[in-house]
Design a protein around this motif. Structure first.
Motif, PDB file in Angstrom:
ATOM      1  N   ALA A   1       0.882  -1.135   0.122  1.00 16.82           N
ATOM      2  CA  ALA A   1      -0.183   0.081   0.330  1.00 16.82           C
ATOM      3  C   ALA A   1      -0.035   1.320  -0.225  1.00 16.82           C
ATOM      4  CB  ALA A   1      -0.957  -0.252   1.457  1.00 16.82           C
ATOM      5  N   GLY A   2       2.005   0.779   0.097  1.00 19.25           N
ATOM      6  CA  GLY A   2       2.713   1.870   0.639  1.00 19.25           C
ATOM      7  C   GLY A   2       3.801   2.135  -0.306  1.00 19.25           C
ATOM      8  N   GLY A   3       3.366   1.717  -1.248  1.00 16.96           N
ATOM      9  CA  GLY A   3       4.014   2.265  -2.836  1.00 16.96           C
ATOM     10  C   GLY A   3       6.036   1.655  -2.314  1.00 16.96           C
ATOM     11  N   GLY A   4       5.952   0.547  -0.996  1.00 18.72           N
ATOM     12  CA  GLY A   4       6.953  -0.470  -1.363  1.00 18.72           C
ATOM     13  C   GLY A   4       7.647   0.359  -0.282  1.00 18.72           C
ATOM     14  N   LEU A   5       7.450   1.629   0.408  1.00 20.77           N
ATOM     15  CA  LEU A   5       8.195   2.301   1.312  1.00 20.77           C
ATOM     16  C   LEU A   5       8.471   1.014   2.594  1.00 20.77           C
ATOM     17  CD1 LEU A   5       5.630   4.936   3.225  1.00 20.77           C
ATOM     18  CD2 LEU A   5       7.313   4.492   1.454  1.00 20.77           C
ATOM     19  N   ALA A   6      10.090   1.217   2.754  1.00 18.35           N
ATOM     20  CA  ALA A   6      11.838   1.171   3.261  1.00 18.35           C
ATOM     21  C   ALA A   6      10.194   0.114   5.148  1.00 18.35           C
ATOM     22  CB  ALA A   6      12.597   1.756   4.314  1.00 18.35           C
ATOM     23  N   LEU A   7      10.346  -0.505   5.956  1.00 15.11           N
ATOM     24  CA  LEU A   7       9.876  -0.901   6.842  1.00 15.11           C
ATOM     25  C   LEU A   7      10.405   0.348   7.908  1.00 15.11           C
ATOM     26  CD1 LEU A   7       8.442  -3.178   8.250  1.00 15.11           C
ATOM     27  CD2 LEU A   7      10.564  -3.859   9.439  1.00 15.11           C
ATOM     28  N   ALA A   8      11.109   0.671   7.846  1.00 12.21           N
ATOM     29  CA  ALA A   8      11.523   1.802   9.029  1.00 12.21           C
ATOM     30  C   ALA A   8      10.289   3.021   9.249  1.00 12.21           C
ATOM     31  CB  ALA A   8      13.069   2.411   8.605  1.00 12.21           C
ATOM     32  N   ASP A   9       9.749   3.475   7.931  1.00  6.64           N
ATOM     33  CA  ASP A   9       9.319   4.342   7.116  1.00  6.64           C
ATOM     34  C   ASP A   9       7.608   3.609   7.093  1.00  6.64           C
ATOM     35  OD1 ASP A   9      11.504   5.712   6.311  1.00  6.64           O
ATOM     36  OD2 ASP A   9      11.591   5.807   4.016  1.00  6.64           O
ATOM     37  N   SER A  10       7.281   2.758   7.127  1.00  2.95           N
ATOM     38  CA  SER A  10       6.375   1.993   7.464  1.00  2.95           C
ATOM     39  C   SER A  10       5.512   1.801   8.594  1.00  2.95           C
ATOM     40  CB  SER A  10       5.726   1.457   6.658  1.00  2.95           C
ATOM     41  OG  SER A  10       6.664   0.167   6.862  1.00  2.95           O
ATOM     42  N   ALA A  11       6.899   1.990  10.493  1.00  5.88           N
ATOM     43  CA  ALA A  11       6.230   1.216  10.849  1.00  5.88           C
ATOM     44  C   ALA A  11       5.695   1.724  11.816  1.00  5.88           C
ATOM     45  CB  ALA A  11       8.001   1.215  12.099  1.00  5.88           C
ATOM     46  N   PRO A  12       4.577   1.288  12.370  1.00  9.85           N
ATOM     47  CA  PRO A  12       3.664   2.275  13.261  1.00  9.85           C
ATOM     48  C   PRO A  12       4.029   3.179  14.436  1.00  9.85           C
ATOM     49  CG  PRO A  12       3.224  -0.185  12.841  1.00  9.85           C
ATOM     50  CD  PRO A  12       4.351  -0.282  12.177  1.00  9.85           C
ATOM     51  N   ARG A  13       3.705   4.189  14.308  1.00  6.24           N
ATOM     52  CA  ARG A  13       3.897   5.166  15.693  1.00  6.24           C
ATOM     53  C   ARG A  13       3.760   4.664  16.989  1.00  6.24           C
ATOM     54  NH1 ARG A  13       6.733   9.132  13.498  1.00  6.24           N
ATOM     55  NH2 ARG A  13       7.119   9.070  10.870  1.00  6.24           N
ATOM     56  N   THR A  14       1.611   4.603  16.766  1.00  3.35           N
ATOM     57  CA  THR A  14       1.498   4.124  17.901  1.00  3.35           C
ATOM     58  C   THR A  14       0.645   2.141  18.218  1.00  3.35           C
ATOM     59  OG1 THR A  14      -1.350   4.236  18.011  1.00  3.35           O
ATOM     60  CG2 THR A  14       0.957   6.395  18.555  1.00  3.35           C
ATOM     61  N   ASP A  15       0.440   1.761  18.954  1.00  2.00           N
ATOM     62  CA  ASP A  15       0.025   0.710  18.767  1.00  2.00           C
ATOM     63  C   ASP A  15      -1.088   0.302  18.598  1.00  2.00           C
ATOM     64  OD1 ASP A  15      -0.873   1.791  21.658  1.00  2.00           O
ATOM     65  OD2 ASP A  15      -1.969   0.475  22.103  1.00  2.00           O
ATOM     66  N   LYS A  16      -1.819   2.087  18.633  1.00  2.00           N
ATOM     67  CA  LYS A  16      -3.642   1.417  17.744  1.00  2.00           C
ATOM     68  C   LYS A  16      -3.536   1.760  16.394  1.00  2.00           C
ATOM     69  CE  LYS A  16      -5.401   3.885  21.542  1.00  2.00           C
ATOM     70  NZ  LYS A  16      -4.090   4.331  22.431  1.00  2.00           N
ATOM     71  N   GLN A  17      -2.510   1.084  16.123  1.00  2.00           N
ATOM     72  CA  GLN A  17      -2.202   1.501  14.565  1.00  2.00           C
ATOM     73  C   GLN A  17      -1.665  -0.154  13.643  1.00  2.00           C
ATOM     74  OE1 GLN A  17       0.849   4.395  13.691  1.00  2.00           O
ATOM     75  NE2 GLN A  17      -0.262   5.363  12.085  1.00  2.00           N
TER      76      GLN A  17
END
Length: 254
Positions: free
Chosen positions: A21-37
């Protein structure tokens, strides 16, 4: 089941979906910022069980229900595939025509194994399960394969299971109504002695292994009319006129 590098169940599927969905973003870039995600794992497993219509037999084994949304979705895909194959058979231009089936969760259901292992693949427990259990057919896939055979198609199986599991795999497919599987039409991973038609040898990705094997089948004079798999990596790479994706929310194989 497929191979030891298989990604773990729900978490792998969720991460993969996020990356796509993120177009192949690096894992660090797509990592959830909170547990609610993050979808709670308990909730996700409950959703999977509801989708499959989880039923438990007298022996405590879990099976998908024939009335489940999973079964309904699979049946719809099969109906389209059967119509397509029948139409192609009617207008057959001659030559040898074939269909290709993946094994785990395309032909045979691993649902009970996944629940027994809490969706965590282990090669030892997996090998033991395959050696001692008869997995049921994915709803309707045995009938689809049998019908295709009656229409003149040769059924090939390409699986990531290792060569050491050949006898169990052949027996399981036959026991639940699939066309006979043998040395001529069941292709399995052989890392110790990979075939010459796979230049990547023992280092093949799933897509390289499966597409390379389909290319080999076509080199034998067959025209692959349809390819069935539960993973995109089962279907990618060409060498099939059409692909059919069988649903599988339990794990992801790149």
């Amino acid at each position: 089941m497929k191979h030891s590098s298989r990604k773990l169940a729900v978490l792998g599927a969720v991460v993969a979906a996020a990356l796509v969905a993120g177009g192949g973003l690096a894992l660090a870039d797509s990592a959830p910022r909170t547990d609610k995600q993050i979808t709670n794992m308990t909730t996700e497993v409950a959703n999977i069980k509801a989708y499959y219509g989880d039923t438990v037999d007298a022996a405590g084994k879990h099976w998908p229900s024939a009335q489940s949304n999973y079964a309904i979705q699979v049946t719809g895909i099969e109906a389209k595939a059967e119509k397509y194959l029948a139409d192609k058979a009617k207008h057959d231009g001659g030559g040898k025509k074939a269909i290709v089936l993946d094994v785990d969760d395309t032909s045979l259901s691993t649902y009970n194994y996944e629940l027994e292992t809490t969706f965590v693949y282990n090669p030892v427990s997996n090998a033991q399960y395959i050696a001692t259990k008869t997995m049921p057919a994915v709803f309707g896939m045995n009938a689809l394969a049998a019908k295709a055979t009656s229409e003149g198609y040769t059924v090939f199986y390409i699986t990531g299971r290792p060569e050491s599991q050949r006898s169990y795999t052949e027996a399981n497919l036959g026991a639940v109504g699939f066309p006979a599987a043998g040395a001529e039409n069941l292709f399995m991973k052989n890392k110790d002695n990979p075939p010459a038609y796979l230049p990547c040898g023992a280092t093949c990705t799933t897509t390289q292994y499966k597409s390379g094997t389909r290319a080999h089948i076509e080199s034998l004079g067959y025209r692959i009319v349809a390819n069935f798999g539960d993973q995109e990596s089962d279907l990618a790479g060409g060498y099939s006129a059409k692909t059919f994706k069988i649903p599988n929310p339990m794990y992801f194989i790149p």
